[in-house]
Design a protein around this motif. Structure first.
Motif, mmCIF file in Angstrom:
data_model
loop_
_atom_site.group_PDB
_atom_site.id
_atom_site.type_symbol
_atom_site.label_atom_id
_atom_site.label_comp_id
_atom_site.label_asym_id
_atom_site.label_seq_id
_atom_site.Cartn_x
_atom_site.Cartn_y
_atom_site.Cartn_z
ATOM 1 N N HIS A 95 -1.908 1.697 -11.349
ATOM 2 C CA HIS A 95 -1.268 0.824 -10.286
ATOM 3 C C HIS A 95 -0.361 1.365 -9.769
ATOM 4 N N LEU A 96 0.790 1.922 -10.175
ATOM 5 C CA LEU A 96 1.782 2.506 -9.598
ATOM 6 C C LEU A 96 1.440 3.669 -8.547
ATOM 7 N N VAL A 97 0.787 4.280 -8.966
ATOM 8 C CA VAL A 97 0.575 5.584 -8.209
ATOM 9 C C VAL A 97 -0.325 4.899 -6.983
ATOM 10 N N SER A 98 -1.460 4.234 -7.217
ATOM 11 C CA SER A 98 -2.220 3.830 -6.126
ATOM 12 C C SER A 98 -1.399 2.863 -5.157
ATOM 13 N N SER A 99 -0.362 1.959 -5.735
ATOM 14 C CA SER A 99 0.333 1.410 -4.779
ATOM 15 C C SER A 99 1.490 2.330 -3.853
ATOM 16 N N LEU A 100 1.799 3.258 -4.778
ATOM 17 C CA LEU A 100 3.061 4.064 -3.918
ATOM 18 C C LEU A 100 2.150 4.818 -2.682
ATOM 19 N N ILE A 101 0.878 5.488 -3.031
ATOM 20 C CA ILE A 101 -0.012 6.037 -1.869
ATOM 21 C C ILE A 101 -0.313 5.117 -0.928
ATOM 22 N N GLU A 102 -0.840 3.749 -1.121
ATOM 23 C CA GLU A 102 -1.010 2.872 -0.191
ATOM 24 C C GLU A 102 0.217 2.475 0.748
ATOM 25 N N GLN A 103 1.210 2.225 0.295
ATOM 26 C CA GLN A 103 2.548 1.569 0.575
ATOM 27 C C GLN A 103 3.417 2.760 1.350
ATOM 28 N N ARG A 104 3.365 3.922 0.960
ATOM 29 C CA ARG A 104 4.249 4.987 1.365
ATOM 30 C C ARG A 104 3.380 5.831 2.432
ATOM 31 N N ALA A 105 2.253 6.075 2.112
ATOM 32 C CA ALA A 105 1.643 7.043 3.110
ATOM 33 C C ALA A 105 1.785 6.924 4.414
ATOM 34 N N GLY A 106 2.236 7.875 5.279
ATOM 35 C CA GLY A 106 2.397 7.844 6.592
ATOM 36 C C GLY A 106 3.683 7.462 6.947
ATOM 37 N N GLU A 161 7.311 8.532 6.405
ATOM 38 C CA GLU A 161 8.432 9.252 5.781
ATOM 39 C C GLU A 161 9.696 9.212 5.675
ATOM 40 N N GLU A 162 10.177 7.863 6.676
ATOM 41 C CA GLU A 162 11.380 7.320 6.673
ATOM 42 C C GLU A 162 11.771 6.482 5.678
ATOM 43 N N ILE A 163 10.881 6.050 4.774
ATOM 44 C CA ILE A 163 10.839 5.092 3.926
ATOM 45 C C ILE A 163 11.424 5.719 2.492
ATOM 46 N N THR A 164 12.539 5.609 2.057
ATOM 47 C CA THR A 164 13.043 6.282 0.868
ATOM 48 C C THR A 164 13.018 5.556 -0.297
ATOM 49 N N ALA A 165 13.020 4.149 -0.268
ATOM 50 C CA ALA A 165 13.103 3.740 -1.846
ATOM 51 C C ALA A 165 12.268 2.353 -1.643
ATOM 52 N N MET A 166 11.506 1.968 -2.523
ATOM 53 C CA MET A 166 10.834 0.869 -2.536
ATOM 54 C C MET A 166 10.707 0.043 -3.914
ATOM 55 N N THR A 167 10.949 -1.045 -4.030
ATOM 56 C CA THR A 167 10.785 -1.773 -5.365
ATOM 57 C C THR A 167 9.981 -3.138 -5.021
ATOM 58 N N SER A 168 9.279 -3.238 -5.992
ATOM 59 C CA SER A 168 8.449 -4.777 -6.010
ATOM 60 C C SER A 168 9.370 -5.823 -7.021
ATOM 61 N N VAL A 169 9.545 -6.958 -6.432
ATOM 62 C CA VAL A 169 10.251 -7.792 -7.323
ATOM 63 C C VAL A 169 9.382 -9.161 -7.343
ATOM 64 N N ALA A 170 9.548 -9.850 -8.301
ATOM 65 C CA ALA A 170 8.752 -11.355 -8.405
ATOM 66 C C ALA A 170 7.193 -10.882 -8.734
ATOM 67 N N THR A 180 9.817 -7.752 2.640
ATOM 68 C CA THR A 180 8.496 -7.944 3.095
ATOM 69 C C THR A 180 7.822 -8.749 1.986
ATOM 70 N N LEU A 181 6.633 -9.078 2.412
ATOM 71 C CA LEU A 181 5.341 -9.574 1.542
ATOM 72 C C LEU A 181 4.558 -8.323 1.627
ATOM 73 N N PRO A 182 3.653 -8.245 0.645
ATOM 74 C CA PRO A 182 2.715 -7.465 0.509
ATOM 75 C C PRO A 182 1.845 -7.450 1.785
ATOM 76 N N GLU A 183 1.534 -8.719 2.365
ATOM 77 C CA GLU A 183 0.544 -8.889 3.249
ATOM 78 C C GLU A 183 0.997 -8.607 4.939
ATOM 79 N N ASN A 184 2.508 -8.477 4.778
ATOM 80 C CA ASN A 184 3.018 -8.036 6.208
ATOM 81 C C ASN A 184 3.876 -6.661 6.027
ATOM 82 N N HIS A 185 3.768 -6.112 4.707
ATOM 83 C CA HIS A 185 4.463 -4.856 4.701
ATOM 84 C C HIS A 185 4.452 -3.858 5.780
ATOM 85 N N GLY A 186 2.988 -3.467 6.011
ATOM 86 C CA GLY A 186 2.492 -2.452 6.748
ATOM 87 C C GLY A 186 2.992 -2.700 8.381
#
Lengths: 221, 147
Positions: free
Chosen positions: A121-132, A134-143, A204-210
């Motif tokens: 889960h961790l790896v797949s969500s990292l790939i989905e949300q970070r791919a492309g 490169e300006e994004i340096t840190a991401m955490t999910s809460v709630a 952001t919310l997962p649905e508007n993150h991208g």
């Protein structure tokens, strides 16, 4: 803090090294004698040889005084029983289990494990949300993953660089919560200008993150 | 539990115990699904066995769903691994609300946890031990044991 880690391999070795560096007391439990010898040579942690899902071994590892138990064996069933023994028999306040089957994440939490996390889960969500991005340096999910907190660098080429926050059109249900500029944290107002090389803390919310990330970086990927 | 009604039973683990249970229950007219990660294990079932066989690792939620766990009356954890049996029993009881759930547990030290968690267990070690002790002490029947 005393932490008991059950499992083996590089993961457990590096975890123990990280925790020891922070001044935590670490006890490792492993059921392979050869691996115990290797861990004892490599790490300053206390190493206990035995099956971590056996209450006698957990007792020997000092579970009764541990603040956290991490079950990181390759078997989901062992990790569940280790965490349940730790919390029910030894009163350990925080239990963490590594799960292989992503579906077991929710199941384990329903069965009393404080935190269950799946590498898949961790790896797949990292790939989905970070791919492309490169300006994004840190991401955490809460709630439980309902809200993302992301750090985004404003490059000089970004469509928002040099603009006032009030003029930046972001999708609904998103927020630039904070600007990190010259090692200072600024809580922005509508008139605040977004400078190149600012780091934005974006909610952001997962649905508007991208969409939000595309609006801030101008990246179409 | 009524015994005159046909029950839907899931037996996880197709070793000696799993085969024994699946064959007997199937013979008595119950619907049986037996789950094992090794396809070859099903060869030990009798030729009269009329239930289903699901090949897969029962610690994977998808495999239990494939065995239709949400419709089961009884789930028995009968693999050779205590922790697998205990995990499946809890998933059956607490996630899918299966009315009757049992786990075979070899290690008596682990039974206490099962009982704390409200899971009924059968421990071959204490069953055999108590039987032997009873016969050593000259009593004719093994002492009944609370589960």
């Amino acid at each position: 803090m005393h932490t008991v880690i059950v499992g083996g391999g590089k993961l457990v070795y590096f975890l123990s090294r990280t925790f020891l560096a922070k001044g935590y007391q670490v006890t490792l439990v492993n059921r392979s004698e050869a691996e115990c010898r290797w861990l004892a040579r490599q790490s300053k942690a206390t190493v206990v040889f035995g099956d971590g899902s056996d209450p006698r071994i957990l007792q020997e590892a000092g579970a009764a005084t541990a603040e956290a138990v991490l079950a990181a064996t390759p078997n989901d069933e062992d990790n569940l029983v280790i965490c349940q023994l730790a919390s029910l028999r030894f009163g350990v306040p925080r239990t963490l289990a590594l799960v292989n089957d992503p579906d077991n994440e929710a199941t384990f939490q329903k069965l009393g494990v404080t935190t269950a996390f799946s590498t898949t889960h961790l790896v797949s969500s990292l790939i989905e949300q970070r791919a492309g991005f490169e300006e994004i340096t840190a991401m955490t999910s809460v709630a439980e993953g309902k809200v993302n907190v992301t750090e985004v660098l404003v490059r000089p080429t970004s469509p928002v660089a040099g603009r006032a926050l009030v003029d930046v059109q972001l999708p609904a249900n998103s927020l630039i919560a904070c600007i990190l500029r010259d090692s200072e944290a600024i809580v922005p107002r509508g008139s605040t200008i977004l400078n190149p090389m600012d780091r934005l803390i974006v909610i952001t919310l997962p649905e508007n993150h991208g969409q939000v990330l595309r609006a801030l970086t101008g990246d179409d990927t | 539990m009524r015994t005159d009604k046909s029950l839907f039973v899931i037996v996880v683990g197709c070793g000696r115990l799993g085969v024994y249970l699946a064959d007997r229950l199937s013979h008595e007219g119950h619907s049986v699904v037996v789950v094992d990660s090794d396809h070859a294990a099903f060869a030990n079932l009798s030729t009269e066995y009329s239930g289903f066989k699901v090949e897969g690792d029962a610690t994977e939620l998808g495999v239990l769903k494939q065995a239709k766990i949400s419709e089961a009356d009884i789930v028995v954890g009968a693999t050779h691994n205590d922790n697998v049996n205990l995990m499946i029993a809890q998933i059956a009881r607490k996630i899918f609300n299966v009315p009757k759930v049992m786990a075979r547990i070899f290690e008596p030290q682990r039974e206490e946890l099962c009982h704390t968690l409200g899971i009924a267990t059968i421990c071959p070690t204490t069953l055999a031990g108590d039987g032997i002790l009873a016969s050593v002490r000259g009593s004719s029947a093994p002492a009944p044991r609370e589960s």
